[in-house]
Scaffold this active site. Structure first.
Site, mmCIF file in Angstrom:
data_model
loop_
_atom_site.group_PDB
_atom_site.id
_atom_site.type_symbol
_atom_site.label_atom_id
_atom_site.label_comp_id
_atom_site.label_asym_id
_atom_site.label_seq_id
_atom_site.Cartn_x
_atom_site.Cartn_y
_atom_site.Cartn_z
ATOM 1 N N GLY A 185 -4.705 -4.064 0.970
ATOM 2 C CA GLY A 185 -5.735 -3.034 0.811
ATOM 3 C C GLY A 185 -7.147 -3.608 0.875
ATOM 4 O O GLY A 185 -7.362 -4.767 0.506
ATOM 5 N N ARG B 59 -0.551 -4.514 5.896
ATOM 6 C CA ARG B 59 0.401 -4.908 4.846
ATOM 7 C C ARG B 59 1.612 -5.629 5.432
ATOM 8 O O ARG B 59 2.654 -5.729 4.791
ATOM 9 C CB ARG B 59 0.838 -3.677 4.052
ATOM 10 C CG ARG B 59 -0.282 -3.082 3.215
ATOM 11 C CD ARG B 59 0.251 -2.268 2.059
ATOM 12 N NE ARG B 59 -0.847 -1.672 1.303
ATOM 13 C CZ ARG B 59 -1.518 -2.315 0.348
ATOM 14 N NH1 ARG B 59 -1.211 -3.558 0.054
ATOM 15 N NH2 ARG B 59 -2.500 -1.713 -0.286
ATOM 16 N N ASP C 280 -1.356 -10.796 -4.696
ATOM 17 C CA ASP C 280 -0.281 -11.677 -5.166
ATOM 18 C C ASP C 280 0.772 -11.953 -4.094
ATOM 19 O O ASP C 280 1.162 -13.103 -3.877
ATOM 20 C CB ASP C 280 0.361 -11.114 -6.443
ATOM 21 C CG ASP C 280 0.731 -9.648 -6.316
ATOM 22 O OD1 ASP C 280 0.136 -8.937 -5.481
ATOM 23 O OD2 ASP C 280 1.626 -9.195 -7.047
ATOM 24 N N ASP C 281 1.184 -10.909 -3.368
ATOM 25 C CA ASP C 281 2.221 -11.101 -2.348
ATOM 26 C C ASP C 281 1.730 -11.980 -1.206
ATOM 27 O O ASP C 281 2.444 -12.880 -0.759
ATOM 28 C CB ASP C 281 2.628 -9.742 -1.751
ATOM 29 C CG ASP C 281 3.760 -9.121 -2.537
ATOM 30 O OD1 ASP C 281 4.320 -9.815 -3.410
ATOM 31 O OD2 ASP C 281 4.077 -7.939 -2.289
ATOM 32 N N LYS D 141 -7.905 -11.577 -3.638
ATOM 33 C CA LYS D 141 -8.475 -10.273 -3.291
ATOM 34 C C LYS D 141 -7.638 -9.149 -3.870
ATOM 35 O O LYS D 141 -6.420 -9.196 -3.753
ATOM 36 C CB LYS D 141 -8.505 -10.143 -1.763
ATOM 37 C CG LYS D 141 -8.881 -8.794 -1.242
ATOM 38 C CD LYS D 141 -7.819 -8.151 -0.326
ATOM 39 C CE LYS D 141 -6.566 -7.762 -1.030
ATOM 40 N NZ LYS D 141 -5.655 -6.889 -0.316
ATOM 41 N N THR D 142 -8.170 -8.191 -4.509
ATOM 42 C CA THR D 142 -7.570 -6.881 -4.804
ATOM 43 C C THR D 142 -8.463 -6.145 -5.798
ATOM 44 O O THR D 142 -8.911 -6.724 -6.800
ATOM 45 C CB THR D 142 -6.124 -6.923 -5.345
ATOM 46 O OG1 THR D 142 -5.755 -5.590 -5.715
ATOM 47 C CG2 THR D 142 -5.907 -7.815 -6.556
ATOM 48 N N ILE D 143 -8.707 -4.879 -5.499
ATOM 49 C CA ILE D 143 -9.526 -4.089 -6.431
ATOM 50 C C ILE D 143 -8.781 -3.926 -7.762
ATOM 51 O O ILE D 143 -9.388 -3.639 -8.786
ATOM 52 C CB ILE D 143 -9.881 -2.693 -5.868
ATOM 53 C CG1 ILE D 143 -8.633 -1.816 -5.712
ATOM 54 C CG2 ILE D 143 -10.672 -2.785 -4.578
ATOM 55 C CD1 ILE D 143 -8.945 -0.343 -5.755
ATOM 56 N N ASP D 144 -7.448 -4.084 -7.734
ATOM 57 C CA ASP D 144 -6.649 -3.823 -8.934
ATOM 58 C C ASP D 144 -6.950 -4.800 -10.077
ATOM 59 O O ASP D 144 -6.634 -4.515 -11.226
ATOM 60 C CB ASP D 144 -5.147 -3.892 -8.614
ATOM 61 C CG ASP D 144 -4.713 -2.799 -7.647
ATOM 62 O OD1 ASP D 144 -5.579 -2.022 -7.211
ATOM 63 O OD2 ASP D 144 -3.518 -2.724 -7.331
ATOM 64 N N LYS E 269 -16.521 23.716 -19.816
ATOM 65 C CA LYS E 269 -15.341 24.567 -19.628
ATOM 66 C C LYS E 269 -14.136 23.857 -19.035
ATOM 67 O O LYS E 269 -13.087 24.455 -18.864
ATOM 68 C CB LYS E 269 -15.708 25.787 -18.786
ATOM 69 C CG LYS E 269 -16.256 25.463 -17.403
ATOM 70 C CD LYS E 269 -16.540 26.745 -16.635
ATOM 71 C CE LYS E 269 -17.096 26.399 -15.255
ATOM 72 N NZ LYS E 269 -17.390 27.541 -14.454
ATOM 73 N N TYR E 270 -14.288 22.592 -18.646
ATOM 74 C CA TYR E 270 -13.155 21.910 -18.001
ATOM 75 C C TYR E 270 -12.752 20.622 -18.718
ATOM 76 O O TYR E 270 -13.611 19.893 -19.220
ATOM 77 C CB TYR E 270 -13.505 21.501 -16.567
ATOM 78 C CG TYR E 270 -13.720 22.648 -15.621
ATOM 79 C CD1 TYR E 270 -12.765 23.656 -15.486
ATOM 80 C CD2 TYR E 270 -14.871 22.711 -14.834
ATOM 81 C CE1 TYR E 270 -12.974 24.709 -14.601
ATOM 82 C CE2 TYR E 270 -15.078 23.756 -13.946
ATOM 83 C CZ TYR E 270 -14.121 24.750 -13.833
ATOM 84 O OH TYR E 270 -14.324 25.779 -12.967
ATOM 85 N N MET F 285 -7.385 4.342 -9.203
ATOM 86 C CA MET F 285 -6.511 3.465 -8.434
ATOM 87 C C MET F 285 -6.196 2.181 -9.202
ATOM 88 O O MET F 285 -6.983 1.741 -10.035
ATOM 89 C CB MET F 285 -7.168 3.130 -7.106
ATOM 90 C CG MET F 285 -6.192 3.007 -5.992
ATOM 91 S SD MET F 285 -7.028 2.708 -4.449
ATOM 92 C CE MET F 285 -6.045 3.722 -3.367
ATOM 93 N N GLY F 286 -5.097 1.589 -8.841
ATOM 94 C CA GLY F 286 -4.611 0.365 -9.495
ATOM 95 C C GLY F 286 -3.104 0.517 -9.521
ATOM 96 O O GLY F 286 -2.586 1.209 -10.394
ATOM 97 N N ARG F 287 -2.445 -0.098 -8.562
ATOM 98 C CA ARG F 287 -1.024 0.139 -8.299
ATOM 99 C C ARG F 287 -0.143 -0.002 -9.538
ATOM 100 O O ARG F 287 0.783 0.759 -9.738
ATOM 101 C CB ARG F 287 -0.596 -0.848 -7.200
ATOM 102 C CG ARG F 287 0.844 -0.863 -6.827
ATOM 103 C CD ARG F 287 1.239 0.446 -6.154
ATOM 104 N NE ARG F 287 2.672 0.516 -5.959
ATOM 105 C CZ ARG F 287 3.541 0.763 -6.926
ATOM 106 N NH1 ARG F 287 3.118 0.990 -8.171
ATOM 107 N NH2 ARG F 287 4.820 0.808 -6.678
HETATM 108 P P1 FBP Z 1 -3.967 -4.552 -2.656
HETATM 109 O O1 FBP Z 1 -3.192 -5.021 -3.840
HETATM 110 O O2 FBP Z 1 -3.344 -4.872 -1.365
HETATM 111 O O3 FBP Z 1 -5.379 -5.069 -2.722
HETATM 112 O O4 FBP Z 1 -4.089 -2.972 -2.688
HETATM 113 C C1 FBP Z 1 -4.256 -2.287 -3.882
HETATM 114 C C2 FBP Z 1 -4.366 -0.799 -3.691
HETATM 115 O O5 FBP Z 1 -5.678 -0.425 -3.405
HETATM 116 C C3 FBP Z 1 -3.823 -0.087 -4.929
HETATM 117 O O6 FBP Z 1 -4.815 0.094 -5.889
HETATM 118 C C4 FBP Z 1 -3.233 1.180 -4.360
HETATM 119 O O7 FBP Z 1 -2.163 1.642 -5.116
HETATM 120 C C5 FBP Z 1 -2.746 0.743 -3.021
HETATM 121 O O8 FBP Z 1 -3.548 -0.336 -2.633
HETATM 122 C C6 FBP Z 1 -2.824 1.823 -1.957
HETATM 123 O O9 FBP Z 1 -2.264 1.321 -0.788
HETATM 124 P P2 FBP Z 1 -2.375 1.951 0.650
HETATM 125 O O10 FBP Z 1 -3.629 1.426 1.267
HETATM 126 O O11 FBP Z 1 -1.200 1.391 1.353
HETATM 127 O O12 FBP Z 1 -2.394 3.429 0.508
#
Ligand code: FBP
Length: 549
Positions: free
Chosen positions: A80, A144, A174-175, A201-204, A241-242, A249-251
């Site tokens: 991602g 991916r 990680d992968d 790298k990963t926003i997670d 009212k909401y 995001m964050g797998r």
């Molecule tokens: P990476 O771990 O590859 O950086 O991706 C993380 C992520 O952005 C997650 O937060 C999210 O669940 C997933 O990718 C979404 O993946 P896709 O781009 O395949 O929809």
């Protein structure tokens, strides 16, 4: 091999960002005069006989002869998008040019499969010029795809040998970095000179360990989401009212949610790791949210802001068990998967599957609204697994909370009016203009990677530490990839993989959050961080993630 880039138009801000000079730590300033000293020794891992003796390496200044031969380096972006990726490329390019002006950089296209397929472009000064300090991964694309089969390993080796690469940089999570360790091992076994270096790298934010303080992209993504949450909270307190249910995001891990909560002070933020620790179910969490709604209603408040980490679904004990049963029942090779496919109406699919579930899974499945039941049954990956990241958890929670409040209303325990609004903060946080922190951090990661390659180090991750200090004081190390591994079951076999870091419930940032959250529950302490700033006071433009402080 060449792929023409579209002529994208740059906004005034993008043009201004092209001129930004990333801050460089002192130790990485003169890249021709650095070397490595041996740091901590790490434990060896049987699966990596070649690289498992790699110690940690600390970058030090040292007078060296100038490099007599240019370097040839390949680079690939994997997984991602995460803000700052282009600065890893420019940091690497500038550094290899400083090491030798005839050095060349090749970018493999659209993810790791570009390596075995030998799909690449040369990254020149002119080509990279419009990507400096910009978002996205579009300079070379990402994917991916993985290098997994023996044939793919052979092809990757052939590509690196044909291109005569001194180094290969794998920018990923990680992968992808586990894959980098396997490639490094394989290249050494086969006497190939190409050093393999990983970049976190990963926003997670879940690629963290004793050497990696944070992955790049996390800071920018959290700032983008926090801006939205702050604005939504302001809307909530204005319209009154909401209830906004904001999925972030964050797998898997909840780092993003925790950081955004510390930035914006919502009324409630679910932390998946805490839910798992307490063995809570969907009903337990629905009831906890309903308690909040009732308590706020008693104070005359019919609005609120609730943060939901994307990964929470797999941490709820009952949903986790349901997903496990469905994955087993509907594995692509199985008879049930085929039978289900042949049934065209949705109600028939439900009628088919429900009797096959255990009592516990059945009652959990029946709690779900039909839209969500569909997401569990129909949106499946190529192996037949539920696609957890596609499940609209924000809608799921609104539904179960509505049901719970309805019961309480019938019992005379609640008299308010509840209106939930679902919001998803996701893709917009991945390819945006990187914050100064990510722009500087990534540029340094690129430079450090050049130093590791120049010194023929392989099987390492580039790691910049001391990130809570001013950039000038950051330190640089080569972190051995094998030392980040843990054993995980993959396709029924235990395999070494780089461990994902979940939120540590004893960490300072989680403790800080637990101290404050009671206050945020009923009183409204919403903070509005506003957009990422690139110009202005240092403490604003150069701010770092709160969890690093
Ligand atoms: P990476 O771990 O590859 O950086 O991706 C993380 C992520 O952005 C997650 O937060 C999210 O669940 C997933 O990718 C979404 O993946 P896709 O781009 O395949 O929809």
């Amino acid at each position: 091999m060449d792929e023409k880039k579209d002529n994208q138009e740059l906004s005034p801000l993008q043009k201004a960002r092209l001129k930004y000079s990333p801050k460089i730590p002192q130790i990485l300033q003169n890249i021709s005069a650095v070397s490595f000293e041996i740091g901590d020794q790490s434990l060896s891992v049987d699966s990596f006989p070649q690289i498992s003796l790699n110690p940690q390496l600390r970058l030090i200044s040292q007078d060296l002869e100038t490099l007599s031969k240019p370097l040839r380096v390949g680079v690939v972006l994997s997984g991602g998008q995460a803000a700052g990726g282009h600065n890893v490329l420019t940091g690497l390019f500038d550094a290899v040019q400083e090491l030798h002006p005839e050095s060349r950089l090749f970018g493999f296209l659209n993810g790791p499969s570009g390596i075995p397929k030998k799909k690449y472009i040369e990254l020149t000064k002119e080509y990279l010029a419009p990507f400096r300090n910009q978002g996205g991964f579009d300079a070379i694309g990402s994917g991916r795809t993985k290098i997994e089969t023996p044939d793919q390993f052979e092809e990757a080796l052939k590509t690196c040998q044909e291109l005569d690469l001194d180094g290969l940089l794998i920018i990923g999570g990680d992968d992808s970095n586990t894959n980098a360790a396997h490639l490094a091992e394989f290249f050494l076994e086969r006497g190939c000179k190409t050093s393999v270096i990983g970049v976190p790298k990963t926003i997670d934010g879940d690629l963290q360990n004793e050497n990696i303080e944070i992955s790049f992209g996390f800071d920018t993504a959290c700032k983008i989401y926090s801006e939205t949450i702050g604005n939504i909270a302001r809307d909530a307190i204005s319209a009154k009212k909401y209830y906004y249910f904001i999925k972030l995001m964050g797998r898997s891990a909840s780092h993003v949610t925790l950081e955004c909560a510390l930035n914006t002070h919502p009324n409630l933020a679910l932390i998946a790791e805490e839910i798992q620790e307490n063995k809570e179910t969907l009903v337990d969490v629905a009831s906890m949210i309903a308690d909040l709604v009732v308590a706020r209603n008693e104070q005359g408040k019919e609005y609120g802001v609730i943060l939901i980490p994307e990964g929470v679904i797999e941490f709820l004990s009952d949903i986790k068990a349901l997903i496990k049963e469905l994955n087993l029942l509907l594995a692509t090779s199985g008879v049930h998967s085929k039978n289900l496919e042949e049934l065209h109406s949705f109600s028939k699919k439900i009628e088919y599957i429900v009797p096959l579930l255990s009592e516990a899974a059945k009652s959990c499945f029946m709690l779900l609204p039909s839209l969500l039941q569909g997401q569990f049954l129909i949106d499946r990956d190529p192996h037949g697994n539920v696609q957890v990241s596609k499940i609209e958890t924000e809608r799921l929670f609104i539904h179960v909370v509505e049901e719970e409040l309805c019961k309480r209303r019938k019992r005379g325990e609640y008299h308010g009016s509840f209106s939930g609004q679902p919001i998803f903060c996701g893709y917009e946080g991945r390819a945006c203009l990187p914050s100064n922190f990510d722009a500087d951090y990534c540029y340094s990661l690129g430079r450090l990677s050049a130093a590791l390659i120049r010194h023929q180090k392989t099987g390492y991750m580039a790691a910049i530490t001391n990130l809570n200090k001013p950039a000038a004081l950051w330190k640089a190390i080569g972190a051995p990839l094998h030392a980040m591994m843990g054993l995980e079951s993959r396709n029924g076999k235990l395999k070494p993989v780089i461990k994902k870091a979940l939120v540590n419930l004893t960490s300072g940032s989680f403790q800080q959050f637990t101290k404050l959250r009671e206050l945020w529950r009923l009183q409204d302490h919403y903070a509005q961080p506003g957009p990422i700033q690139f110009f202005g006071p240092k403490e604003i433009v150069d701010s770092i993630p709160l969890s690093l402080q």
